[in-house]
Write a protein that holds these residues in place. Sequence first.
Motif, PDB file in Angstrom:
ATOM      1  N   ILE A 180     -33.582  41.313   0.173  1.00 22.47           N
ATOM      2  CA  ILE A 180     -32.929  41.800  -1.043  1.00 22.47           C
ATOM      3  C   ILE A 180     -32.649  40.618  -1.958  1.00 22.47           C
ATOM      4  O   ILE A 180     -32.129  39.596  -1.516  1.00 22.47           O
ATOM      5  CB  ILE A 180     -31.604  42.518  -0.717  1.00 22.47           C
ATOM      6  CG1 ILE A 180     -31.842  43.719   0.201  1.00 22.47           C
ATOM      7  CG2 ILE A 180     -30.897  42.958  -2.001  1.00 22.47           C
ATOM      8  CD1 ILE A 180     -30.563  44.353   0.710  1.00 22.47           C
ATOM      9  N   ILE A 209     -30.738  40.268  -5.652  1.00 23.83           N
ATOM     10  CA  ILE A 209     -30.008  40.873  -6.762  1.00 23.83           C
ATOM     11  C   ILE A 209     -29.785  39.797  -7.811  1.00 23.83           C
ATOM     12  O   ILE A 209     -29.193  38.762  -7.519  1.00 23.83           O
ATOM     13  CB  ILE A 209     -28.660  41.453  -6.285  1.00 23.83           C
ATOM     14  CG1 ILE A 209     -28.906  42.601  -5.294  1.00 23.83           C
ATOM     15  CG2 ILE A 209     -27.817  41.934  -7.452  1.00 23.83           C
ATOM     16  CD1 ILE A 209     -27.655  43.146  -4.643  1.00 23.83           C
ATOM     17  N   THR A 254     -23.132  49.261  -6.826  1.00 26.55           N
ATOM     18  CA  THR A 254     -24.165  48.301  -6.428  1.00 26.55           C
ATOM     19  C   THR A 254     -25.209  48.965  -5.542  1.00 26.55           C
ATOM     20  O   THR A 254     -26.420  48.800  -5.737  1.00 26.55           O
ATOM     21  CB  THR A 254     -23.537  47.105  -5.686  1.00 26.55           C
ATOM     22  OG1 THR A 254     -22.581  46.477  -6.532  1.00 26.55           O
ATOM     23  CG2 THR A 254     -24.608  46.096  -5.287  1.00 26.55           C
ATOM     24  N   ILE A 255     -24.751  49.724  -4.568  1.00 21.91           N
ATOM     25  CA  ILE A 255     -25.675  50.383  -3.646  1.00 21.91           C
ATOM     26  C   ILE A 255     -26.561  51.383  -4.379  1.00 21.91           C
ATOM     27  O   ILE A 255     -27.780  51.456  -4.140  1.00 21.91           O
ATOM     28  CB  ILE A 255     -24.896  51.057  -2.496  1.00 21.91           C
ATOM     29  CG1 ILE A 255     -24.379  49.982  -1.537  1.00 21.91           C
ATOM     30  CG2 ILE A 255     -25.750  52.071  -1.757  1.00 21.91           C
ATOM     31  CD1 ILE A 255     -23.506  50.502  -0.413  1.00 21.91           C
ATOM     32  N   MET A 293     -29.196  49.529  -6.088  1.00 20.15           N
ATOM     33  CA  MET A 293     -30.180  49.029  -5.122  1.00 20.15           C
ATOM     34  C   MET A 293     -31.175  50.108  -4.716  1.00 20.15           C
ATOM     35  O   MET A 293     -32.341  49.823  -4.406  1.00 20.15           O
ATOM     36  CB  MET A 293     -29.470  48.489  -3.877  1.00 20.15           C
ATOM     37  CG  MET A 293     -28.682  47.215  -4.115  1.00 20.15           C
ATOM     38  SD  MET A 293     -27.571  46.840  -2.738  1.00 20.15           S
ATOM     39  CE  MET A 293     -28.740  46.548  -1.418  1.00 20.15           C
ATOM     40  N   CYS A 297     -32.850  44.306  -9.372  1.00 22.43           N
ATOM     41  CA  CYS A 297     -32.776  44.208  -7.917  1.00 22.43           C
ATOM     42  C   CYS A 297     -34.185  44.314  -7.361  1.00 22.43           C
ATOM     43  O   CYS A 297     -34.940  45.221  -7.742  1.00 22.43           O
ATOM     44  CB  CYS A 297     -31.891  45.313  -7.353  1.00 22.43           C
ATOM     45  SG  CYS A 297     -31.819  45.311  -5.543  1.00 22.43           S
ATOM     46  N   ILE A 332     -36.338  44.552  -3.724  1.00 23.09           N
ATOM     47  CA  ILE A 332     -36.284  44.798  -2.288  1.00 23.09           C
ATOM     48  C   ILE A 332     -37.698  44.716  -1.746  1.00 23.09           C
ATOM     49  O   ILE A 332     -38.603  45.382  -2.265  1.00 23.09           O
ATOM     50  CB  ILE A 332     -35.644  46.163  -1.981  1.00 23.09           C
ATOM     51  CG1 ILE A 332     -34.176  46.161  -2.434  1.00 23.09           C
ATOM     52  CG2 ILE A 332     -35.732  46.478  -0.485  1.00 23.09           C
ATOM     53  CD1 ILE A 332     -33.424  47.443  -2.142  1.00 23.09           C
ATOM     54  N   ILE A 370     -36.760  47.430  -8.151  1.00 21.34           N
ATOM     55  CA  ILE A 370     -36.213  48.774  -8.006  1.00 21.34           C
ATOM     56  C   ILE A 370     -36.054  49.417  -9.389  1.00 21.34           C
ATOM     57  O   ILE A 370     -35.630  48.750 -10.324  1.00 21.34           O
ATOM     58  CB  ILE A 370     -34.856  48.716  -7.290  1.00 21.34           C
ATOM     59  CG1 ILE A 370     -35.025  48.075  -5.905  1.00 21.34           C
ATOM     60  CG2 ILE A 370     -34.228  50.097  -7.156  1.00 21.34           C
ATOM     61  CD1 ILE A 370     -35.981  48.780  -4.985  1.00 21.34           C
ATOM     62  N   ILE A 411     -29.118  50.502   4.569  1.00 24.97           N
ATOM     63  CA  ILE A 411     -28.066  50.361   3.568  1.00 24.97           C
ATOM     64  C   ILE A 411     -27.032  51.437   3.840  1.00 24.97           C
ATOM     65  O   ILE A 411     -27.313  52.632   3.702  1.00 24.97           O
ATOM     66  CB  ILE A 411     -28.637  50.480   2.139  1.00 24.97           C
ATOM     67  CG1 ILE A 411     -29.654  49.365   1.881  1.00 24.97           C
ATOM     68  CG2 ILE A 411     -27.509  50.430   1.114  1.00 24.97           C
ATOM     69  CD1 ILE A 411     -30.330  49.443   0.515  1.00 24.97           C
TER      70      ILE A 411
END
Length: 246
Positions: A4, A6, A53-54, A57, A68, A70, A75, A163
């Motif tokens: 990840i 960010i 935030t999640i 993500m 972000c 991944i 994303i 996550i």
Amino acid sequence: MNVIEIRNLTKIYKKKRLIGSKEFLALDNLNIEIEKGEIFGFLGPNGSGKTTTIKLMLGLLFPTAGECLIFGHKIPSIAAAARIGYIPEIPYLYRYLTPKEVLRLYGMISSVPKNLLAKNIDDTLELIKMKHEQDTRLGDFSKGMLQRIGVAQSLVHKPELLIFDEPFTGLDPIGLKDMREIILQQRKEGRTVFFSSHIISEAEKICDRVAIIFKGRLLKVVDMDGIAPGMLENIFIEEIAIASAN
């Protein structure tokens, strides 16, 4: 290798009012890198920006600024999503289904090959210690048991990244211990785990690193190898107190 990345992630919500609108800064220029195979805790008081935030993500929200990545994919990305297992803070599950039926449903949605699905379901039920309840309707389960099924649906396709949003909320001491063991087992199998929480003691027991966030701003990233046992709570309280005073 970073799973990840960010970069300068910012989210501003616009709240409509009777006359005009008001902006709310939920996430302020967040920068974090998370390595393959680590357990990373995302700590902060309620309302600090953890769930925002999640969702960013996962591509459930779009950022106001920043990005972000991944597995190297920006994303939102279908390719990245296929390699992620996710638990929301309050999993929504069909109460008329059984654990076995729920996992079959999510396994099919996640494109688990038919020849592997039955074994994946059995392995996952064994891991969450609910094989004996595999044919019981979810409507008969306690909150802690439902939380385990929420974990199970995120694992059935054997993702590389997990996550979890507040996975320890509402669990009794036995449930907390089981959840810790499940997360630690994922690291043993080479997976990366990112979870948010405001329960500092649980994060301290299992994390390799933690980030402390407050009012949308990253305050500190703590390497757990670098602090004495029991010190994370003091660091957390001190960082929040300093940020609140500024």
